[in-house]
Design a protein around this motif. Structure first.
Motif, mmCIF file in Angstrom:
data_model
loop_
_atom_site.group_PDB
_atom_site.id
_atom_site.type_symbol
_atom_site.label_atom_id
_atom_site.label_comp_id
_atom_site.label_asym_id
_atom_site.label_seq_id
_atom_site.Cartn_x
_atom_site.Cartn_y
_atom_site.Cartn_z
ATOM 1 N N ALA A 405 48.194 1.463 -22.755
ATOM 2 C CA ALA A 405 49.124 2.069 -24.101
ATOM 3 C C ALA A 405 49.197 3.522 -24.088
ATOM 4 O O ALA A 405 48.541 4.136 -23.333
ATOM 5 N N GLU A 406 49.983 4.136 -24.850
ATOM 6 C CA GLU A 406 50.377 5.257 -24.910
ATOM 7 C C GLU A 406 49.033 6.407 -25.023
ATOM 8 O O GLU A 406 48.854 7.594 -24.594
ATOM 9 N N ASP A 407 48.050 5.852 -25.682
ATOM 10 C CA ASP A 407 46.690 6.393 -25.947
ATOM 11 C C ASP A 407 45.719 6.233 -24.707
ATOM 12 O O ASP A 407 44.749 6.849 -25.175
ATOM 13 N N GLY A 408 46.189 5.508 -23.969
ATOM 14 C CA GLY A 408 45.000 5.396 -22.636
ATOM 15 C C GLY A 408 44.465 4.251 -22.936
ATOM 16 O O GLY A 408 43.706 3.723 -21.980
ATOM 17 N N LYS A 409 44.489 3.622 -23.936
ATOM 18 C CA LYS A 409 43.661 2.245 -24.372
ATOM 19 C C LYS A 409 44.358 1.014 -23.453
ATOM 20 O O LYS A 409 45.401 1.211 -23.395
ATOM 21 N N LYS A 413 47.340 -7.308 -28.331
ATOM 22 C CA LYS A 413 48.035 -7.770 -29.354
ATOM 23 C C LYS A 413 47.343 -7.486 -30.586
ATOM 24 O O LYS A 413 47.958 -7.114 -31.682
ATOM 25 N N ARG A 414 46.096 -7.591 -30.635
ATOM 26 C CA ARG A 414 45.186 -7.226 -31.838
ATOM 27 C C ARG A 414 45.499 -6.033 -32.596
ATOM 28 O O ARG A 414 45.538 -5.601 -33.553
ATOM 29 N N LEU A 415 45.639 -5.105 -31.349
ATOM 30 C CA LEU A 415 45.828 -3.376 -31.779
ATOM 31 C C LEU A 415 47.138 -3.328 -32.083
ATOM 32 O O LEU A 415 47.554 -1.992 -32.296
ATOM 33 N N GLN A 416 48.177 -4.023 -31.444
ATOM 34 C CA GLN A 416 49.588 -3.632 -31.645
ATOM 35 C C GLN A 416 49.861 -2.154 -31.071
ATOM 36 O O GLN A 416 50.655 -1.617 -31.818
#
Length: 577
Positions: A405-409, A413-416
């Motif tokens: 993800a863009e934040d590096g995580k 799907k849970r976090l969207q």
């Protein structure tokens, strides 16, 4: 060596079950370590550091290769062990399973009823309560008696028959001919004719025309009737039950064409496609009064009586050991990556089929997968190829990292925490997304923090610029009288010379990078070239395209050539553009 040419093979999913589980390379994996390391030196990796690093170090360590797992869902390891003396037996094929089942075997013959009135009129007679309307004809009785002559020396112990009038008549005629008493003639409703529902009493052709193919008959029911899978289960229940009940008997089964066809399918554990193959080309699978022998041995099967070498079906197979004990399969299954590593052979059923085709196309020219597979799929592929073919499994490898993800995580799907890929492609186009990914570090086994801004940038700076150049071309070239005069690529205009030199330079850069399977190095120069083409060549050539002179012809020919050649260069990366 004993199992060298007996590759166990799942008929249903085409997964191989190892037959070489006890062969020398498995017991002594260090024996192939040196060979595997030597063969690995000729593999080209992108990025190159993985060759000697993550993959090379793992291979060099020759880890204790435990290919067994104590799970449920996976390919069963075909090793049987005696509970009493601990003797081990490795089974290399379905035929070996047949041969090792040493329970007393029955001998089975099947016979189709004699010619009946329904056969002569070509009417469907598949309902028990009306079967008396279609008895055997004189011709049919003569056929039956003639065929029964062939059974005299078979010493038939039992006859099972469908309760239809024509099969009942056939059974008693045969019994009388071979001297079998009435108490040995047994009716069974599970082997009666196929239920064709509303087609009963009508022309046979109407029933057949209701289906688009033979295969469709397995899952499509005629109105108020049964499909072939339902018939197959019925006759499967029948033959497995009588096989469990009787031992060392010679049994004659008298039935109809489709039930007999399904009995053969059950005996060999065939799926729908395979069952169609054994009937294809035959108007009748078995002719009236014809007799055939069935080689029936109880095989591991699923609820549709299809051969299934997975658990729990394979665990039901037991062998008799010479010590008097019972041999049962060990509970372990194969690590699923071993299945994946066996893929090149299993998918073409090598070496039993497609041997020449396989060997012409092995090793694979290249494969691509995530960095986490260097110690799983890549590793298994290479080890198995070394052991079986004394070869590497692939010549080139492209290893990709993980898209985060863009934040590096990690995307979840849970976090969207990521944009919907479908929305991204609808907004920017699939080629913009593809260009963004291919030009990023993710194709060099590095992780990428996905940014929609990067896709937007690829869309604006590459895709839209190209479309603008194309729009300009259409405006000044396609709609002009010079459309058919594009010919001159040899002129002294400095802009034409420059853009053609840049095109040649781009061709060289992409070719060099692609030859090394370095995707990002191949893709990145495309953006710079598009910028040069749009902001420098086209912008500074505008006046040339507006004039009606030879210089316009030169510019037109050059731009036409550049767009055609550029289309070829970008096709692997931006196919829709």
């Amino acid at each position: 060596e004993k199992y060298e040419h007996s590759y166990p093979h799942c008929w249903r999913c085409e997964t191989p079950l190892i037959n070489y589980a006890t062969s020398s390379w498995f017991v002594n994996i260090t024996k192939i370590k040196g060979r595997a390391l030597k063969l690995a030196k000729d593999i080209n990796w992108s990025p190159s550091h993985i060759k000697e690093g993550r993959f090379g170090k793992w291979l060099e360590g020759a880890r204790d290769w435990s290919i067994s797992r104590q799970r449920y869902w996976a390919s069963a390891i075909p090793i049987w062990k005696c509970e009493k003396c601990k003797e081990v037996k490795v089974v290399g094929s379905v035929d070996e399973i047949r041969n090792n089942i040493e329970t007393p075997k029955n001998t089975y013959f099947v016979m189709r009823h004699g010619w009946a009135e329904s056969n002569g009129e070509n009417w469907v007679s598949a309902r028990l309560e009306t079967s008396h309307k279609y008895p055997l004809t004189k011709k049919g009785k003569e056929e039956v008696l003639l065929s029964a002559e062939k059974l005299k020396d078979k010493k038939i112990d039992l006859i099972f028959y469908s309760e239809f009038e024509r099969t009942k008549e056939t059974a008693f005629l045969v019994a009388e001919k071979i001297g079998l008493s009435a108490d040995k003639i047994i009716p069974d409703r599970r082997i009666i004719e196929m239920n064709v529902g509303d087609f009963e009493g009508g022309p046979v052709d109407d029933y057949h025309k209701y289906f688009n193919s033979l295969e469709e008959k397995f899952y499509k029911n005629p109105p108020n009737g049964d499909n072939l899978n339902e018939l197959k289960k019925r006759v499967g229940d029948f033959i497995y039950e009588i096989d469990a009940k009787y031992k060392n008997k010679k049994i004659l089964i008298i039935s109809h064409e489709y039930p007999i066809w399904m009995i053969f399918a059950v005996a060999d554990g065939l799926n729908e496609k395979q069952a169609v193959e054994i009937k294809k080309g035959n108007n009748d699978f078995i002719k009236t009064s014809e007799i055939k022998e069935i080689n029936f041995i109880p095989l591991p099967h699923n609820q549709n009586y299809e051969l299934d070498l997975h658990r729990p079906y394979i665990d039901e197979v037991e062998f008799d050991c010479e010590c008097g004990g019972k041999m049962r399969r060990i509970q372990d299954v194969l690590d699923t990556w071993f299945d994946s590593g066996s893929m090149p052979y299993a998918q073409v059923h090598y070496p039993f089929e497609n041997k020449e085709k396989f060997e012409e196309n092995f090793p694979a020219e290249f494969i691509a997968e995530g960095v986490d597979q260097t110690r799983a799929w890549f590793y298994y592929l290479h080890c198995i190829a070394t052991a079986i073919n004394d070869s590497r499994a692939f010549n080139n490898v492209i290893v990709n990292g993980i898209v985060l993800a863009e934040d590096g995580k990690k995307m979840a799907k849970r976090l969207q925490n990521y944009p919907d890929p479908i929305n991204v492609m609808e907004k920017y186009g699939a080629d913009a997304l593809r260009f963004y990914l291919l030009s990023s570090p993710v194709v060099k086994a590095e992780n990428l923090s996905f940014s929609e801004k990067g896709v937007d940038e690829a869309h604006k700076k590459v895709i839209m610029r190209l479309k603008n150049v194309l729009a300009f071309y259409k405006m000044y070239v396609l709609n002009s009288n010079l459309k058919n005069k594009i010919s001159n690529l040899h002129n002294e205009n400095i802009l034409d010379k420059w853009i053609l030199t840049r095109l040649n330079q781009l061709t060289g850069e992409i070719t060099k990078a692609m030859d090394k399977y370095e995707l990002s190095e191949a893709v990145r120069p495309i953006g710079d070239f598009v910028e040069d083409l749009s902001n420098w060549y086209v912008r500074r050539s505008r006046e040339r395209f507006k004039n009606e002179d030879n210089d316009k012809n030169n510019a037109t020919a050059t731009l036409h050539h550049v767009l055609i050649e550029l289309s070829k260069l970008i096709a692997p990366f931006m196919p829709f553009v």
